[in-house]
Design a protein around this motif. Structure first.
Motif, PDB file in Angstrom:
ATOM      1  N   GLN A  46      47.113  24.564  80.402  1.00 42.85           N
ATOM      2  CA  GLN A  46      45.929  25.065  81.110  1.00 42.85           C
ATOM      3  C   GLN A  46      44.638  24.569  80.456  1.00 42.85           C
ATOM      4  O   GLN A  46      43.697  24.149  81.132  1.00 42.85           O
ATOM      5  N   VAL A  47      44.599  24.630  79.115  1.00 41.97           N
ATOM      6  CA  VAL A  47      43.409  24.138  78.403  1.00 41.97           C
ATOM      7  C   VAL A  47      43.211  22.646  78.652  1.00 41.97           C
ATOM      8  O   VAL A  47      42.090  22.163  78.856  1.00 41.97           O
ATOM      9  N   LEU A  48      44.332  21.887  78.666  1.00 36.36           N
ATOM     10  CA  LEU A  48      44.237  20.431  78.864  1.00 36.36           C
ATOM     11  C   LEU A  48      43.587  20.097  80.200  1.00 36.36           C
ATOM     12  O   LEU A  48      42.651  19.300  80.278  1.00 36.36           O
ATOM     13  N   TRP A  49      44.082  20.747  81.277  1.00 38.55           N
ATOM     14  CA  TRP A  49      43.538  20.419  82.588  1.00 38.55           C
ATOM     15  C   TRP A  49      42.135  20.971  82.791  1.00 38.55           C
ATOM     16  O   TRP A  49      41.317  20.350  83.484  1.00 38.55           O
ATOM     17  N   LEU A  50      41.842  22.092  82.172  1.00 35.83           N
ATOM     18  CA  LEU A  50      40.459  22.594  82.236  1.00 35.83           C
ATOM     19  C   LEU A  50      39.495  21.677  81.474  1.00 35.83           C
ATOM     20  O   LEU A  50      38.336  21.511  81.861  1.00 35.83           O
ATOM     21  N   ALA A  51      39.986  21.108  80.375  1.00 35.42           N
ATOM     22  CA  ALA A  51      39.139  20.184  79.607  1.00 35.42           C
ATOM     23  C   ALA A  51      38.936  18.861  80.339  1.00 35.42           C
ATOM     24  O   ALA A  51      37.930  18.173  80.134  1.00 35.42           O
ATOM     25  N   LEU A  97      43.243  24.420  88.804  1.00 33.18           N
ATOM     26  CA  LEU A  97      43.346  25.709  89.482  1.00 33.18           C
ATOM     27  C   LEU A  97      44.806  26.066  89.738  1.00 33.18           C
ATOM     28  O   LEU A  97      45.208  27.243  89.650  1.00 33.18           O
ATOM     29  N   GLN A  98      45.607  25.046  90.027  1.00 33.80           N
ATOM     30  CA  GLN A  98      47.024  25.291  90.270  1.00 33.80           C
ATOM     31  C   GLN A  98      47.711  25.849  89.030  1.00 33.80           C
ATOM     32  O   GLN A  98      48.466  26.828  89.103  1.00 33.80           O
ATOM     33  N   VAL A  99      47.456  25.225  87.852  1.00 34.49           N
ATOM     34  CA  VAL A  99      48.134  25.683  86.637  1.00 34.49           C
ATOM     35  C   VAL A  99      47.582  27.023  86.169  1.00 34.49           C
ATOM     36  O   VAL A  99      48.258  27.749  85.412  1.00 34.49           O
ATOM     37  N   LEU A 100      46.373  27.385  86.589  1.00 31.44           N
ATOM     38  CA  LEU A 100      45.832  28.700  86.242  1.00 31.44           C
ATOM     39  C   LEU A 100      46.425  29.792  87.139  1.00 31.44           C
ATOM     40  O   LEU A 100      46.749  30.899  86.687  1.00 31.44           O
ATOM     41  N   ILE A 101      46.540  29.469  88.414  1.00 33.81           N
ATOM     42  CA  ILE A 101      47.022  30.482  89.364  1.00 33.81           C
ATOM     43  C   ILE A 101      48.540  30.608  89.304  1.00 33.81           C
ATOM     44  O   ILE A 101      49.103  31.701  89.236  1.00 33.81           O
ATOM     45  N   ARG A 102      49.240  29.430  89.341  1.00 37.74           N
ATOM     46  CA  ARG A 102      50.703  29.433  89.291  1.00 37.74           C
ATOM     47  C   ARG A 102      51.134  28.529  88.148  1.00 37.74           C
ATOM     48  O   ARG A 102      51.361  27.318  88.355  1.00 37.74           O
ATOM     49  N   GLY A 104      53.914  28.077  86.258  1.00 41.06           N
ATOM     50  CA  GLY A 104      55.198  27.397  86.433  1.00 41.06           C
ATOM     51  C   GLY A 104      55.694  26.776  85.136  1.00 41.06           C
ATOM     52  O   GLY A 104      55.359  27.195  84.023  1.00 41.06           O
ATOM     53  N   GLU A 105      56.532  25.725  85.267  1.00 38.62           N
ATOM     54  CA  GLU A 105      57.109  25.026  84.117  1.00 38.62           C
ATOM     55  C   GLU A 105      56.042  24.136  83.489  1.00 38.62           C
ATOM     56  O   GLU A 105      55.417  23.329  84.171  1.00 38.62           O
ATOM     57  N   PRO A 106      55.814  24.239  82.152  1.00 42.56           N
ATOM     58  CA  PRO A 106      54.793  23.392  81.514  1.00 42.56           C
ATOM     59  C   PRO A 106      55.117  21.904  81.675  1.00 42.56           C
ATOM     60  O   PRO A 106      56.253  21.477  81.443  1.00 42.56           O
ATOM     61  N   SER A 107      54.128  21.122  82.110  1.00 45.01           N
ATOM     62  CA  SER A 107      54.318  19.675  82.281  1.00 45.01           C
ATOM     63  C   SER A 107      52.972  18.972  82.170  1.00 45.01           C
ATOM     64  O   SER A 107      51.953  19.482  82.654  1.00 45.01           O
ATOM     65  N   LEU A 108      53.014  17.822  81.509  1.00 38.21           N
ATOM     66  CA  LEU A 108      51.791  17.019  81.391  1.00 38.21           C
ATOM     67  C   LEU A 108      51.472  16.270  82.676  1.00 38.21           C
ATOM     68  O   LEU A 108      50.349  15.797  82.871  1.00 38.21           O
ATOM     69  N   ALA A 109      52.453  16.081  83.544  1.00 36.95           N
ATOM     70  CA  ALA A 109      52.248  15.336  84.781  1.00 36.95           C
ATOM     71  C   ALA A 109      51.468  16.179  85.777  1.00 36.95           C
ATOM     72  O   ALA A 109      51.588  17.404  85.825  1.00 36.95           O
ATOM     73  N   GLY A 110      50.666  15.519  86.621  1.00 38.16           N
ATOM     74  CA  GLY A 110      49.916  16.202  87.656  1.00 38.16           C
ATOM     75  C   GLY A 110      50.737  16.337  88.918  1.00 38.16           C
ATOM     76  O   GLY A 110      51.791  15.721  89.082  1.00 38.16           O
ATOM     77  N   GLY A 111      50.201  17.105  89.849  1.00 37.34           N
ATOM     78  CA  GLY A 111      50.903  17.277  91.105  1.00 37.34           C
ATOM     79  C   GLY A 111      50.592  16.159  92.079  1.00 37.34           C
ATOM     80  O   GLY A 111      49.942  15.161  91.755  1.00 37.34           O
ATOM     81  N   THR A 112      51.059  16.390  93.303  1.00 37.74           N
ATOM     82  CA  THR A 112      50.890  15.355  94.331  1.00 37.74           C
ATOM     83  C   THR A 112      49.424  15.100  94.641  1.00 37.74           C
ATOM     84  O   THR A 112      48.983  13.947  94.743  1.00 37.74           O
TER      85      THR A 112
END
Length: 765
Positions: A46-51, A97-102, A104-112
């Motif tokens: 979450q911190v990574l994607w917010l940063a 926002l996705q990793v904050l709300i849901r 899920g399984e921790p992953s460095l890869a982004g979604g679609t």
């Protein structure tokens, strides 16, 4: 900035910029949180994607600001970069926002969605590099650029192919490997632009962080084993580093544009090591994957390596061609330098250096040297300009070649002076050549619609056994000046008598330099009397040289030499001070008698000396002599058609000094000179006095001079009076003053005092 304040270096602006400091501080804060949240991968994700989001926004804002600050040719490039930053911001914001709300399984890869926006941003970056103009002017520059660029891109493609189909760790995801391949290509292409084009859109200090970002991203994706484990905080820091690097690049460029320091601008080098570095990396990677590669994978990599080999061969052929062209240009340049070193640039004749070498090589006993100096060449430059003078010199050079023949060496020594060496030609043959030179030069020359005839003075010197070239040239120079002395426009052969006279004159010149310091000069004074009653009114000061070896040297022997060498200026300064001192002493010695005036002869070089007026004023002030008691005597030739001399005489009149025109009647333009020359009196030359009682023409000239002096309100002085009959006749013609042996020869100052004492005694008796 004051002189006492230290200069601010451009790098200091980078350190102090609030945006850069904020980005770095924000990144360090994120890294600190990674370590504080160690063991909580979900929170770290979450911190990574917010940063990521602020860093993406910084890239977009930096690109948009540069679109406004940079040159208009760079605006489209920075618009694409800003668009890429905006795409990254949208994609990463959505995924954050996705990793904050849901979580899920921790992953460095982004979604679609994040991957789609990432692809759009990366495409925008690639397009920005593609559409940016290379600034290459010639077809050769474009060919070399694309040859080097293709080498880099093919090398990057081989590396990407190897990474995508044969990642270094079996746990590496094929998708990540493919992304890495794309990043490698982007990095190599960007590096190509930065390193190879003439005018890149960014200074290298700003470009390399952005180029390095893709490389770091690729390396971090391919790190094997534990380096990909989410339990390690440094994994997040490594993944955040590329975003920091790509974000700070535009802001560094903003500072570079604001500071404008040339050290931060790209400098085009004649070569680049980037293609060769990429070749080395390509072969290292190729041989690393070679043992484990499948045949289909190996074919693609092998094709790339073969293509690179051909590209390198082509680049070396271009380099070889460039080297050959460079060698050819160097040969031409060396030839031009050799010509410049050996030949005169204006006339194409040999210059002094080449002529000296040729004279040393060709000089034999019986050879003859001609030294040619154009007569009155300065008048052409002064009246028609230097361009006309240069044209005249080229015509003269051509005619000298025609007169000299094929075996002669013709040289321009400098200015309007030429030399001509006739190897193996004696005096008779040299005289024929000299006559031909004078004949050819006398033929009319048309310059700027003016027809000129040229004359020259030629000195001729025959080489003698054991004589070196410098002596031969010196002898020809002596003969040439003798030709000028005899009236110009002729040739004169050197003789030993000329050499002896010049040698004696050289000794005289050296001794004259020391005569003033050694106090070897003295003044004699010849009385000037009033013809009506014989009363002593003034004196003319006459210099004598008391030589320690030769004895008393008359002025006729050293004054002409001093005038030619300008030594007369220093000698005249001494005469002026001494004459004023003596006249002031007579005034103090006979306070009750009318003061005697003293005449001082001033030559032409003295009149042209800018310090003469100041010297006269200083002499009068130092001795206390009234300006009206000093008469400066000048000859007609000294002031004829000379603006500087005329201005000096006007300045002397302003001081209150009297001026006399000496030796009047002997120059060619005496009558015209009377209208402009600011003199007070005329001195009739002694040549019109010596036979005035027997030759009617001399009497007529003397009468005319007296009448002109009276008509122009000038005083009149007759020189050279030796008999009472001459005195009476001149007095009858209207002359006021007389000077000559009838009264006294030039005598020491003590004798003038005696004459003055006797005259006063007679007057009071």
């Amino acid at each position: 900035m004051t002189d006492t304040q230290p200069a601010v270096r451009p790098v200091d602006h980078l350190r102090r910029d609030p945006v850069l400091r904020g980005l770095i501080g924000f990144t360090l804060l994120g890294c600190l949180l990674f370590f504080l949240l160690s063991g909580q991968p979900t929170r770290q994700i979450q911190v990574l994607w917010l940063a990521q989001v602020p860093l993406d926004a910084a890239l977009a804002l930096g690109g948009w600001r540069l679109r406004r600050l940079a040159h208009k040719r760079y605006r489209r490039f920075w618009s694409m970069i800003a668009f890429a930053g905006a795409s990254f911001t949208l994609g990463d914001t959505y995924h954050a926002l996705q990793v904050l709300i849901r979580p899920g399984e921790p992953s460095l890869a982004g979604g679609t969605v994040q991957t789609a926006f990432f692809a759009i941003g990366m495409s925008s970056n690639v397009i920005a590099c593609l559409i940016f103009p290379q600034g290459l002017r010639t077809a050769r520059e474009r060919f070399v650029f694309w040859l080097d660029a293709t080498t880099v891109l093919v090398g990057g493609g081989v590396v990407a192919w190897c990474f995508a189909f044969n990642p270094p760790d079996s746990s590496t995801d094929r998708v990540n490997a493919s992304v890495t391949a794309a990043l490698v290509l982007v990095a190599t292409f960007s590096a190509t632009k930065v390193a190879l084009i003439r005018n890149p859109p960014m200074a290298r200090i700003a470009a390399w962080p952005m180029v390095s970002a893709a490389m770091v991203q690729g390396v971090s994706t391919l790190l094997p084993g534990d380096f990909q484990t989410l339990d390690h905080a440094y994994v997040y820091a490594i993944r955040l580093l590329p975003s920091v690097l790509i974000a700070v690049g535009p802001w560094i460029q903003v500072i570079v544009l604001r500071v404008g320091d040339p050290r931060y601008t790209a400098k085009r080098r004649p070569y680049s090591l980037l293609p060769y570095g990429m070749i080395a990396v390509t072969f290292v990677v190729f041989f690393q994957v070679l043992p484990n590669a499948a045949s289909s994978q190996l074919v693609g990599a092998t094709i790339g390596v073969v293509v690179i080999t051909f590209l390198v061969a082509g680049r070396q052929l271009v380099a070889f061609h460039d080297n050959m062209n460079l060698i050819s240009r160097l040969d031409v340049a060396l030839g031009e330098l050799r010509d410049q070193a050996l030949f005169d640039g204006l006339t194409g004749l040999a210059n002094r250096t080449h002529f000296s070498a040729e004279t040393t090589r060709l000089l034999t006993t019986g050879s003859t040297l001609l030294l040619i100096d154009l007569d009155d060449f300065k008048a052409v430059n002064d009246t028609m300009g230097h361009a006309a003078g240069d044209s005249l010199l080229m015509v003269v050079a051509s005619r000298l070649r025609d007169a000299a023949g094929d075996d002669a060496v013709v040289c321009r020594l400098g200015g309007d002076e030429f030399a001509l060496l006739l190897p193996g030609t004696g005096p008779d043959g040299a005289q024929v050549v000299a006559g031909e030179i004078l004949r050819l030069l006398a033929e009319p020359i048309v310059l700027l619609q003016h027809t000129l005839t040229t004359r020259a003075s030629i000195g001729m010197a025959e080489a003698r056994p054991g004589e070196d070239p410098s002596t031969l040239l010196a002898n020809a120079d002596i003969a040439m000046y003798e030709a000028k002395r005899r009236g110009k426009g002729q040739w004169i052969a050197y003789t030993n008598e000329m050499g002896a006279r010049i040698s004696a004159e050289a000794v005289l010149i050296r001794e004259l330099d020391q005569a003033v310091e050694r106090d070897e000069f003295s003044l004699l004074y010849q009385p000037i009397v009033r013809l009506s009653d014989g009363r002593l009114m003034g004196v003319e000061s006459l210099i004598r040289w008391n030589h320690p070896v030769r004895g008393l040297v008359p002025p006729i022997e050293f004054i002409p030499v001093a005038e030619r060498t300008a030594q007369i200026v220093a000698i005249g300064r001494w005469v002026l001070r001494e004459a004023c001192r003596q006249a002031a002493a007579w005034t103090r010695e006979f306070p009750d008698a009318p003061p005697l005036y003293v005449g001082v002869n001033v030559a032409g070089p003295q009149l042209r000396d800018p310090n003469l007026v100041a010297d006269v004023a200083a002499a009068l002030a130092a001795t206390g002599l009234p300006a009206g008691s000093l008469t400066i005597e000048v000859t007609e030739t000294a002031v004829l058609d000379d603006e500087q001399s005329h201005a000096t005489m006007l300045a002397l009149r302003t001081l209150g000094v009297k001026l006399a025109l000496d030796d009047f009647g002997t120059a060619a333009s005496s009558l015209g000179l009377l209208l402009t020359c600011p003199v007070n009196s005329l001195k009739l030359d002694r040549s019109f006095v010596e036979s005035i009682t027997t030759v009617s023409r001399q009497a007529a000239v003397a009468t005319a001079v007296s009448q002109m002096a009276a008509a122009l309100d000038f005083g009149s002085v007759a020189e050279g009076i030796e008999t009472a009959e001459q005195r009476d006749l001149l007095r009858g013609l209207g002359y006021e003053y007389g000077q000559g042996y009838l009264w006294s020869r030039p005598v020491p100052a003590e004798r003038i005092s005696e004459l003055r004492t006797h005259e006063l005694a007679v007057a009071t008796s």
